[in-house]
Design an enzyme around this catalytic site. Structure first.
Site, short mmCIF file in Angstrom:
data_model
loop_
_atom_site.label_atom_id
_atom_site.label_comp_id
_atom_site.label_asym_id
_atom_site.label_seq_id
_atom_site.Cartn_x
_atom_site.Cartn_y
_atom_site.Cartn_z
CB CYS A 1 -9.57 -2.53 -13.02
SG CYS A 1 -8.58 -3.99 -12.66
CB CYS B 1 -1.89 -1.01 -10.83
SG CYS B 1 -2.97 -1.65 -9.52
N1 DGL Z 1 -6.51 -1.84 -9.69
C1 DGL Z 1 -6.16 -2.92 -10.57
C2 DGL Z 1 -5.46 -2.37 -11.82
O1 DGL Z 1 -5.57 -1.20 -12.14
C3 DGL Z 1 -5.28 -4.02 -10.07
C4 DGL Z 1 -5.35 -4.62 -8.75
C5 DGL Z 1 -5.55 -6.11 -8.77
O2 DGL Z 1 -4.60 -6.88 -9.01
O3 DGL Z 1 -6.66 -6.50 -8.50
O4 DGL Z 1 -4.81 -3.12 -12.52
#
Ligand code: DGL
Length: 266
Positions: free
Chosen positions: A76, A186
């Site tokens: 993330c 993301c």
């Molecule tokens: N998957 C998360 C990232 O890579 C972001 C998603 C979220 O906002 O929770 O930043």
């Protein structure tokens, strides 16, 4: 004391997006056991405060440590941007973290204009400013905050006209400014890769850093003598803070296989 190298690698994300990185890790390190935590009950993280993200991600990492993980992968970008230093200070377990691939994008651009799609929280972070300063001198870096986009992936909506329209609104301004290289900052966005590529056209190179991060996980484990010694395919386990049926349906769809998903304890 010798560490049992068959212990799982823990992988965490605010939700289902990190499955894009799990896929890459599984391809790179097929003998590793993987334990994936989707904190979908609290997604998206991208709109939350840094203090909240730090506290919550520390709770999830504690859970992975309790589950005997030998290393943790932060799948993330938002957690990395806000909390990775604190997490590394608080836990002794090796932590490998994804971050937006600005350096490779700068190496690839011909037009001198790159764009980074990410959550608002990632784009406002000090760590991203540092990445830009360190690697992107002389290149124009367009930040494209994408509120609402990770939520679409969370709900399993990958191909609707709403998603197409949202992507068009987000990306057209960067295209008009001459972007020729686009960073997926993301982990939810690789699941929209086809739609994004169709929209920006074949001349724009899209960078999904999953394979590079998976290779880094392999290098780190090798250096620490933590690579699995088992000769068979590793096991996958999934756990989520969302309602179990929803979590199972969406995660099975994204990975293209039927999964069972355990509830993440409170
Ligand atoms: N998957 C998360 C990232 O890579 C972001 C998603 C979220 O906002 O929770 O930043």
């Amino acid at each position: 004391m010798d560490v049992d190298v068959t212990r799982p690698i823990g992988i965490l994300d605010s939700g289902v997006g990190g499955l894009s990185l799990l896929r890459a890790i599984q391809a790179e390190l097929p003998r590793e056991n993987l334990l994936y935590v989707a904190d979908s009950g609290y997604a998206p993280y991208g709109d939350k405060t840094p203090a909240w993200i730090s506290a919550r991600s520390a709770q999830v990492v504690s859970y992975l440590v309790e589950q005997q993980c030998k290393a943790v992968v932060i799948a993330c970008n938002t957690i990395t941007a806000v909390a990775v230093s604190e997490l590394r200070d608080s836990f002794t377990i090796p932590i490998i973290a994804i971050e937006p691939a600005i350096k490779p994008a700068v190496a690839m651009t011909q037009s001198g204009v790159i764009a980074v799609m990410a959550t608002t929280r990632t784009l406002h972070s000090e760590s991203l400013q540092l990445l830009r300063k360190r690697y992107a001198a002389g290149v124009e870096v367009l930040f494209v905050p994408c509120p609402g986009l990770a939520d679409k992936v969370e709900s399993g909506d990958l191909h609707s006209s709403d998603v197409e329209q949202l992507l068009r609104n987000l990306l057209m301004p960067a295209l008009c400014k001459g972007m020729d290289t686009l960073v997926l900052g993301c982990t939810h966005y690789p699941f929209l890769l086809d739609s994004i590529q169709r929209l920006v056209g074949p001349a724009v190179q899209i960078i999904d850093p999953s394979a590079a991060v998976a290779a880094e996980v392999g290098r780190r484990l090798r250096a620490l003598d933590l690579l699995s010694s088992q000769q068979t395919q590793g096991a996958l386990a999934f756990c989520s803070s969302a309602t179990p049926d929803n979590a199972r349906n969406i995660m099975s769809t994204l990975l293209g296989q039927s999964l069972s998903v355990a509830a993440l304890p409170d």
